[in-house]
Design a protein around this motif. Structure first.
Motif, PDB file in Angstrom:
ATOM      1  N   LEU A 218       0.855  -1.186   0.000  1.00  0.00           N
ATOM      2  CA  LEU A 218       0.000   0.000   0.000  1.00  0.00           C
ATOM      3  C   LEU A 218       0.896   1.243   0.000  1.00  0.00           C
ATOM      4  CD1 LEU A 218      -2.463  -1.298   2.707  1.00  0.00           C
ATOM      5  CD2 LEU A 218      -3.031  -0.908   0.311  1.00  0.00           C
TER       6      LEU A 218
ATOM      7  N   PRO B 205      -3.880   3.566   4.881  1.00  0.00           N
ATOM      8  CA  PRO B 205      -5.171   3.887   4.288  1.00  0.00           C
ATOM      9  C   PRO B 205      -5.853   5.042   5.034  1.00  0.00           C
ATOM     10  CG  PRO B 205      -4.947   1.534   4.651  1.00  0.00           C
ATOM     11  CD  PRO B 205      -3.782   2.174   5.294  1.00  0.00           C
TER      12      PRO B 205
ATOM     13  N   PHE C 215      -5.568  -4.390   8.461  1.00  0.00           N
ATOM     14  CA  PHE C 215      -4.996  -3.411   9.399  1.00  0.00           C
ATOM     15  C   PHE C 215      -6.093  -2.651  10.157  1.00  0.00           C
ATOM     16  CE2 PHE C 215      -1.229  -3.919   6.612  1.00  0.00           C
ATOM     17  CZ  PHE C 215      -0.313  -4.252   7.599  1.00  0.00           C
ATOM     18  N   VAL C 216      -7.185  -2.397   9.483  1.00  0.00           N
ATOM     19  CA  VAL C 216      -8.295  -1.714  10.179  1.00  0.00           C
ATOM     20  C   VAL C 216      -8.821  -2.607  11.292  1.00  0.00           C
ATOM     21  CG1 VAL C 216     -10.669  -0.906   9.908  1.00  0.00           C
ATOM     22  CG2 VAL C 216      -8.938  -0.253   8.227  1.00  0.00           C
TER      23      VAL C 216
ATOM     24  N   LEU D 271      -8.970   6.606  11.886  1.00  0.00           N
ATOM     25  CA  LEU D 271      -9.222   5.823  13.108  1.00  0.00           C
ATOM     26  C   LEU D 271      -8.116   6.020  14.144  1.00  0.00           C
ATOM     27  CD1 LEU D 271     -10.487   2.463  11.571  1.00  0.00           C
ATOM     28  CD2 LEU D 271     -11.796   3.955  13.080  1.00  0.00           C
TER      29      LEU D 271
ATOM     30  N   GLN E 294      -5.710  -3.759   3.634  1.00  0.00           N
ATOM     31  CA  GLN E 294      -6.287  -2.572   4.295  1.00  0.00           C
ATOM     32  C   GLN E 294      -7.271  -2.998   5.364  1.00  0.00           C
ATOM     33  OE1 GLN E 294      -7.846   0.736   2.173  1.00  0.00           O
ATOM     34  NE2 GLN E 294      -6.538   0.463   0.386  1.00  0.00           N
ATOM     35  N   GLU E 295      -8.139  -3.916   4.963  1.00  0.00           N
ATOM     36  CA  GLU E 295      -9.165  -4.400   5.889  1.00  0.00           C
ATOM     37  C   GLU E 295      -8.511  -5.072   7.102  1.00  0.00           C
ATOM     38  OE1 GLU E 295     -12.249  -3.829   5.914  1.00  0.00           O
ATOM     39  OE2 GLU E 295     -12.781  -5.151   7.585  1.00  0.00           O
TER      40      GLU E 295
ATOM     41  N   ARG F  22      -4.086  -6.193  -1.772  1.00  0.00           N
ATOM     42  CA  ARG F  22      -3.902  -4.883  -1.122  1.00  0.00           C
ATOM     43  C   ARG F  22      -5.197  -4.420  -0.448  1.00  0.00           C
ATOM     44  NH1 ARG F  22       0.009  -4.046  -5.181  1.00  0.00           N
ATOM     45  NH2 ARG F  22      -1.554  -3.684  -6.776  1.00  0.00           N
TER      46      ARG F  22
ATOM     47  N   ARG G  42      -8.836   5.564   5.866  1.00  0.00           N
ATOM     48  CA  ARG G  42      -9.748   5.140   6.933  1.00  0.00           C
ATOM     49  C   ARG G  42      -8.969   4.835   8.212  1.00  0.00           C
ATOM     50  NH1 ARG G  42     -12.785  -0.413   6.359  1.00  0.00           N
ATOM     51  NH2 ARG G  42     -13.836  -0.532   8.375  1.00  0.00           N
ATOM     52  N   LEU G  43      -7.818   4.220   8.015  1.00  0.00           N
ATOM     53  CA  LEU G  43      -7.001   3.857   9.172  1.00  0.00           C
ATOM     54  C   LEU G  43      -6.346   5.105   9.778  1.00  0.00           C
ATOM     55  CD1 LEU G  43      -6.130   1.391  10.789  1.00  0.00           C
ATOM     56  CD2 LEU G  43      -4.222   1.092   9.211  1.00  0.00           C
TER      57      LEU G  43
END
Lengths: 536, 205
Positions: free
Chosen positions: A71, A75, B71-72, A81, B68-69, B64, A77-78
């Motif tokens: 990546l 991200p 890490f969230v 958060l 992301q999912e 990828r 979103r992260l």
């Protein structure tokens, strides 16, 4: 005869009792007893040997797949958060300010002493390219034929831990800022393990007794288990700032690893002895002076170093045994993979440092001799005059009772000289018409010398090869084989024999059979560069 | 231009960050809600997790997205988590579950069919590591063969080879027995060996 439709019919099959164990690759997957049993079984079972080799080759196919592009950034979103959006903006601004500060401070760094400047250059180069070292502990345990009284550089008490004997790998450390390191099986070129330190390397990697040591630009020394690539420990050595740096050389014995740090502003050096298995500081010594303190070698419980002359300390507690300010070792050229100093038969061999002219002006006088000192007293025993017109000493290799010394002659030629370590007399000398020697190593009766653009490789129809590795017979210098290719040389190149395979690192890694120079395998690493192999 | 997150202890004057490389220290701070510490963990595991998931699902872009999912989910689960935590196996467990969940529910991943038995070439050809040119042509084949392995065998093999886990650690990640892991990695390797030899035989005809 009816042909089998079974798709596995043509494949060799492993013994049912061992088939699962052949898939064990992690150090913890098998007990010590199981490893010993498997080794015994493999010695007598060709099928299991073949199947295991195929599994390893298969592993290499999977691990050699190019990594997926990660990546770009955390991200969004992260970031939201974690509250990092604000932090990230702040961090980028701080970076910009730091860059400006670096530019302002540049003139100061130009005023550093020559040795410091050289180190800074090395750091920059190390950050940009791949660093490779050879981890050959197991090889020396299994195959060394040195006489009992012969102790070579960093070779003091031989490693005898059977559990670590599988460390017959070539370690590849990548200076891409993430500290990627790989261990390569010299028999197949397959990748055995990989590890990531996440810190940019500052110096050559160093290995001893099955442990790989890695210096970070953050002044942290990292230790990695050479058998499985697992992190063992890391220790912060002094403040993490640009005024401090970990010394270029390391040394280690069975219990301790020795490393120096220097502050380039205050001219204060510190010598540390760390526990090799925990990283705890066992003892440390401080020294003030413009000459950086550096570690040279450890042998028979004595640590040798250099600053304002040569020093010897007790490896156990750091107690000073002797200091001779009259002797200064030149060290090996930083661009050649070779030893800087050799300790053998109670004697220490090194190139005499170049002589500075008295007063100001004048050029530095090149060294024309190898100095031989008594390791127990530090007294100069005698000197060996180098038989060359304008020698530029490069470095040493040692095997059996022969010392090999490489030098550039300053006239477009380079030479290799062999000396008998019993009486220090020259046995033979070879001259090559190469641009420069880039690597020198020796094993048993073979000596390997790698050269850039040797004229010997020019043919009537083709150009001179960019690189050639010559295998010579140690006893008389006669050529055994020559391996060459047209790959341009990277920053530094290394070639070292491990278990009958000469691993050549230059861009990628190539495995060549030691007996006849036949190429066995090639493993690609983008921008891989060899650095002097660390030998224990 | 992509720019990496910088790591600067002075960003948190009240609670100095551990050194880069001190993963346990970062995990401890991240558990207390320190975003910068988690950013370091993200930076450290970004590439390996993306590669691991991409290999698992057979698609880089999808890998990828699922990373992301991962890490969230990790950040959300980490906050307030008590007790001893081995971060790396824990993160790979989340990654594995995210990938499995995706495959189960979305059914977007297509694997190439297993080669038919009659395609098998009978000449014995030992595996070997080829030069870089051959490797490039071989990559697609390796991807295909990985996709043909049983799901659990593929997970175990990738955890072993890409993440560097021991069989015991894989058992912890997947919550299965060590014996099962040993069996899966062995089965995966053997299946790979057969398919690879078969494919090489086909391509040489």
């Amino acid at each position: 005869m009816k042909q089998s439709n079974n798709p596995t019919a043509h494949l060799l099959q492993a013994c049912p009792a061992w088939v699962e164990k052949l898939s064990a690759i992690h150090h913890d997957d098998l007990s010590f007893e199981e490893r010993l049993e498997m080794r015994k079984h493999l010695e007598n079972c060709a099928n299991c040997q073949t199947v295991r080799a195929e599994y390893r080759a298969m592993d290499a196919l999977i691990t050699n797949l190019p990594p997926v592009v990660p990546l770009d950034a955390m991200p969004t979103r992260l970031q939201e958060l974690t509250g990092m959006r604000e932090e990230l903006s702040r961090s980028l601004l701080a970076d910009d300010a730091h860059d400006v500060q670096d530019e302002i401070q540049m003139p100061a760094s130009k005023q550093l002493p020559r040795s410091h400047t050289r180190r800074a250059v090395r750091l920059n180069l190390a950050a940009a390219v791949l660093i490779v070292s050879a981890l050959v502990a197991g090889f020396f345990v299994l195959h060394t034929s040195h006489s009992a009284d012969l102790h070579t550089l960093i070779s003091s008490p031989r490693h005898t831990n059977v559990a670590l004997q599988h460390n017959t790998y070539l370690d590849v450390i990548i200076g891409n800022g993430r500290g990627d390191s790989y261990a390569i099986d010299p028999s197949s070129g397959s990748i055995v393990w990989k590890h990531q330190v996440m810190t940019e390397p500052s110096n050559n990697p160093f290995s001893a007794n099955g442990i790989l040591y890695y210096s970070g630009v953050n002044n942290v020394l990292y230790a990695i288990d050479g058998g499985n690539g697992q992190a063992l420990w890391h220790t912060q050595l002094g403040p993490n700032n640009q005024n401090n740096g970990i010394g270029w050389n390391l040394a280690a014995n069975n219990d301790l690893v020795f490393v120096t740090t220097s502050n380039y502003i205050s001219n204060k050096s510190t010598l540390y002895a760390l526990d090799a298995y925990t990283g705890a500081i066992v003892w440390q010594k401080h020294q003030q002076g413009s000459q950086q303190l550096s570690v040279l070698a450890v042998s028979n419980g004595v640590l040798y170093g250099e600053s304002d002359g040569l020093y010897a300390w007790s490896a156990r507690d750091g107690h000073q045994l002797w200091h001779n300010p009259q002797l200064t070792a030149q060290g090996s050229d930083s661009m050649i993979s070779a030893l800087a100093i050799v300790i053998a038969n109670g004697k220490m061999y090194f190139f005499a440092a170049p002589q500075s002219p008295s007063g100001s002006g004048g050029s530095i006088k090149a060294s024309h001799q190898i100095e031989v000192a008594d390791v127990s007293t530090g007294h100069l025993l005698h000197t060996i005059t180098i038989n060359a017109t304008a020698p530029q000493p490069l470095g040493f290799a040692v095997s059996g009772n022969i010392l090999y010394a490489a030098m550039n002659n300053g006239t477009g030629t380079s030479s290799l000289q062999a000396y008998n370590l019993s009486d220090d007399h020259r046995i033979w000398q070879k001259t090559f018409t190469s641009e420069r020697i880039v690597t020198l190593s020796a094993t048993n009766d073979h000596v390997y010398i790698g050269m850039q653009g040797p004229k010997e490789t020019k043919t009537k129809t083709g150009p001179t090869a960019a690189f050639a590795l010559l295998a010579l017979k140690g006893s008389d210098g006669s050529q055994i084989w020559l391996w060459s290719n047209s790959t341009s040389l990277t920053l530094a190149v290394a070639a070292v024999e491990i278990n009958g395979v000469v691993c050549i690192v230059n861009g990628g890694v190539v495995g060549v059979r030691a007996s006849d120079g036949h190429q066995l395998w090639q493993t690609a690493f983008s921008q891989a560069t060899g650095f002097p192999p660390a030998i224990d | 231009m992509t720019r990496n997150l910088s790591y600067n202890a002075s960003d948190s004057p009240d609670e100095p960050l551990p050194l880069p490389g001190d993963e346990a220290g970062c995990v401890e701070l991240a558990r207390k809600g320190n975003g910068l510490a988690f950013a370091w963990l993200f930076q450290h595991y970004n590439a390996p997790i993306c590669t691991y998931i991409a290999r698992l699902v057979g698609n880089d872009e999808l890998g990828r997205d699922l990373a992301q999912e991962t890490f969230v989910r990790a950040w959300k689960s980490l906050l307030g988590l008590s007790g001893e935590l081995l971060f790396k196996p824990w993160l790979y467990r989340i990654a594995t579950n995210v990938a499995r969940s995706h495959q189960r529910h979305e059914r977007l991943v297509r694997w190439l069919p297993l080669p038919r038995p009659e395609q098998v070439h009978t000449a014995y050809r030992p595996l070997s590591v080829e030069g870089p040119e051959e490797l490039i042509g071989e990559r697609e084949q390796v991807h295909q063969i990985l996709g043909c392995l049983g799901a659990q065998a593929r997970v175990c093999l990738l955890l072993q080879l890409h993440a560097g886990f021991s069989q015991r650690e894989i058992a912890t990640v997947l919550k299965i027995s060590e014996k099962s892991v040993s069996s899966y990695v062995s089965r995966g390797r053997e299946q790979f060996r057969q398919l690879y030899n078969q494919a090489r035989g086909d391509s040489s005809q």
